[in-house]
Design a protein around this motif. Sequence first.
Motif, short mmCIF file in Angstrom:
data_model
loop_
_atom_site.label_atom_id
_atom_site.label_comp_id
_atom_site.label_asym_id
_atom_site.label_seq_id
_atom_site.Cartn_x
_atom_site.Cartn_y
_atom_site.Cartn_z
N ARG A 171 0.86 -1.18 0.00
CA ARG A 171 0.00 0.00 0.00
C ARG A 171 0.90 1.23 0.00
O ARG A 171 1.65 1.45 0.95
N LEU A 172 0.84 2.03 -1.04
CA LEU A 172 1.72 3.19 -1.16
C LEU A 172 1.13 4.36 -0.38
O LEU A 172 -0.06 4.66 -0.48
N LEU A 173 2.00 5.01 0.40
CA LEU A 173 1.57 6.08 1.30
C LEU A 173 2.38 7.35 1.03
O LEU A 173 3.60 7.29 0.84
N VAL A 174 1.71 8.49 1.00
CA VAL A 174 2.35 9.78 0.80
C VAL A 174 2.52 10.46 2.16
O VAL A 174 1.52 10.82 2.80
N PRO A 175 3.75 10.66 2.64
CA PRO A 175 3.97 11.30 3.94
C PRO A 175 3.91 12.82 3.81
O PRO A 175 4.91 13.49 3.61
N ARG A 176 2.72 13.38 3.92
CA ARG A 176 2.53 14.79 3.58
C ARG A 176 3.35 15.72 4.47
O ARG A 176 3.80 16.78 4.02
N ASP A 177 3.56 15.34 5.74
CA ASP A 177 4.33 16.23 6.62
C ASP A 177 5.83 16.14 6.34
O ASP A 177 6.57 17.08 6.63
N MET A 178 6.30 15.02 5.78
CA MET A 178 7.69 14.98 5.32
C MET A 178 7.86 15.86 4.08
O MET A 178 8.83 16.61 3.95
N ALA A 199 5.89 2.67 17.79
CA ALA A 199 4.59 1.99 17.81
C ALA A 199 3.61 2.65 16.84
O ALA A 199 2.84 1.97 16.15
N TYR A 200 3.67 3.98 16.75
CA TYR A 200 2.79 4.69 15.82
C TYR A 200 3.12 4.31 14.37
O TYR A 200 2.21 4.03 13.57
N LEU A 201 4.41 4.30 14.02
CA LEU A 201 4.80 3.94 12.64
C LEU A 201 4.46 2.48 12.35
O LEU A 201 4.04 2.14 11.23
N ASP A 202 4.60 1.61 13.33
CA ASP A 202 4.23 0.21 13.12
C ASP A 202 2.75 0.08 12.80
O ASP A 202 2.35 -0.69 11.91
N ARG A 203 1.92 0.84 13.51
CA ARG A 203 0.48 0.80 13.22
C ARG A 203 0.17 1.41 11.86
O ARG A 203 -0.68 0.90 11.11
N LEU A 204 0.86 2.48 11.53
CA LEU A 204 0.62 3.17 10.27
C LEU A 204 0.95 2.28 9.07
O LEU A 204 0.19 2.17 8.11
N LEU A 205 2.11 1.63 9.13
CA LEU A 205 2.54 0.79 8.01
C LEU A 205 1.93 -0.60 8.06
O LEU A 205 1.70 -1.22 7.00
N ALA A 206 1.69 -1.10 9.26
CA ALA A 206 1.21 -2.48 9.43
C ALA A 206 2.13 -3.42 8.64
O ALA A 206 3.34 -3.27 8.68
N ARG A 207 1.58 -4.36 7.90
CA ARG A 207 2.42 -5.33 7.18
C ARG A 207 2.67 -4.94 5.72
O ARG A 207 3.49 -5.57 5.06
N SER A 208 1.98 -3.90 5.22
CA SER A 208 2.07 -3.64 3.78
C SER A 208 2.27 -2.19 3.38
O SER A 208 2.42 -1.88 2.21
N GLY A 209 2.28 -1.27 4.35
CA GLY A 209 2.42 0.14 4.02
C GLY A 209 3.84 0.51 3.61
O GLY A 209 4.81 0.06 4.23
N VAL A 210 3.97 1.32 2.57
CA VAL A 210 5.28 1.78 2.09
C VAL A 210 5.22 3.29 1.90
O VAL A 210 4.38 3.80 1.13
N ALA A 258 -1.72 6.62 -4.29
CA ALA A 258 -1.24 6.49 -2.92
C ALA A 258 -2.13 7.30 -1.98
O ALA A 258 -2.76 8.28 -2.39
N ARG A 259 -2.15 6.90 -0.73
CA ARG A 259 -2.96 7.57 0.30
C ARG A 259 -2.08 8.50 1.13
O ARG A 259 -0.98 8.13 1.52
N GLU A 260 -2.57 9.69 1.41
CA GLU A 260 -1.84 10.63 2.24
C GLU A 260 -1.91 10.23 3.71
O GLU A 260 -2.96 9.81 4.20
N VAL A 261 -0.75 10.36 4.39
CA VAL A 261 -0.69 10.03 5.81
C VAL A 261 0.17 11.06 6.54
O VAL A 261 0.90 11.84 5.92
N THR A 262 0.07 11.04 7.84
CA THR A 262 0.90 11.88 8.71
C THR A 262 1.93 10.99 9.39
O THR A 262 1.58 9.97 10.00
N VAL A 263 3.19 11.36 9.28
CA VAL A 263 4.29 10.54 9.83
C VAL A 263 4.68 10.98 11.24
O VAL A 263 5.05 10.15 12.07
N TYR A 264 4.60 12.29 11.51
CA TYR A 264 4.99 12.81 12.82
C TYR A 264 3.73 13.05 13.64
O TYR A 264 3.08 14.10 13.51
N PRO A 265 3.34 12.14 14.50
CA PRO A 265 2.03 12.25 15.18
C PRO A 265 1.92 13.47 16.08
O PRO A 265 0.82 14.00 16.28
N GLU A 266 3.04 13.92 16.64
CA GLU A 266 3.02 15.10 17.51
C GLU A 266 3.76 16.27 16.89
O GLU A 266 4.10 17.24 17.58
N GLY A 267 4.00 16.20 15.59
CA GLY A 267 4.71 17.28 14.91
C GLY A 267 6.17 16.95 14.72
O GLY A 267 6.76 16.18 15.49
#
Length: 392
Positions: A200-207, A299-310, A228-237
């Motif tokens: 699953r391709l992910l766009v890290p918009r905050d990066m 733990a946040y990144l593990d949940r975000l990517l799970a087994r297939s997120g890139v 690809a789906r937009e995501v947030t990589v830095y949960p607290e900024g």
Amino acid sequence: MTMRDDPFGAFMPYPPVPVAHAAEGPLAGLTLAVKDIFHVAGHRTGAGCPTWLAQSPVHDTTAPAVQTLLDAGARFLGKTHTDELAWSMYGMNAHFGTPVNPAAPGRIPGGSSSGSAVAVAGGLADIAIGSDTGGSVRAPASFCGIWGWRPTHGLIPMAGAMALAPSFDACGIFARDGATLARAAAVLMDRDAAPLTAPRLLVPRDMLALLGPAAQRIWQQGFGALSAREVTVYPEGVEVAYATFLTAVMADAKETILPFIRQSRMPLVRGIDGRADAAEALTPDQIADGRAARDAFTAYLDRLLARSGVLLAPVVQDAPFRLDAPVEVFDRFRHEAQRLLCVAGMARLPQVVFPARRIDGAPFGLSLIGPRGSDLSLIALAQELTSLKETL
């Protein structure tokens, strides 16, 4: 490796010592350069530091990661330059010099694995070992226009190497193309612990928000057409994440490399002096809080990517700057770059870097960050995406 054979100054000028390698194997015919923090039998280990070199014995064993490549048929060429104690990212060493960036002469080659990146970029070696704590494989790969791989943390043994920040230190590989990188990676690990079956391709918009206009355009040219789906990589900024990274790295360094610095009374060059002081000043409560915050980020990144997120990620924010840049550029660039580089390092995730385009004539790379243990799949996906781009 002689001076005549090394026009870029990638290798340390040590006396040549034969190192045995297998006559046959999956890496037969490939040449290997090794960052001078890894032990190689018959050689001293300098770690870019005259004091460390003076105290080093001639080692009678080779670091396991290096030995694995030799046993697969790779031929050792020599040990390569590193920033002092691997604690910088520009590739400039006040004691042993600065390797020339073959892809952009006059600009920084990137560190701390400067010599390894330059040896590959300059065609002197087919593959090279580096180490990556805060970006020391990924940044030089981007700066020198080559492929680089920071593996899942702990996947490739760092035994037989100088330790800087053990919970971040990773043994990485450089190559000029994805196929050669994949060959070397497959020797170091025979299969993925967690293969990507349907990425699953992910766009890290905050990066991406940390990039300037030119870098944004290159990201769009490389990845913009992908679904690809937009995501947030830095949960607290980003600033909270970066502060956590600095604390966690320095906490490790305080326990690992700072005792040597203080006990040896080695002279400290600009940059290392401030980092050593900052590490020494950390309190037990600050260390505990920093490590807990890192675990939460992981733990946040593990949940975000799970087994297939890139993550379709930038590597750094810009192309390498000039060696004669003003001092304020030196002071600013590392902090801006590590805001991006800290993501994979803090979360212990694999990241694969590949060449993209150029900014003002200098290389700028892109990358993929995948789930822990997806390394070979991630390299294969990077090859697929770059091949697709070349056919468009």
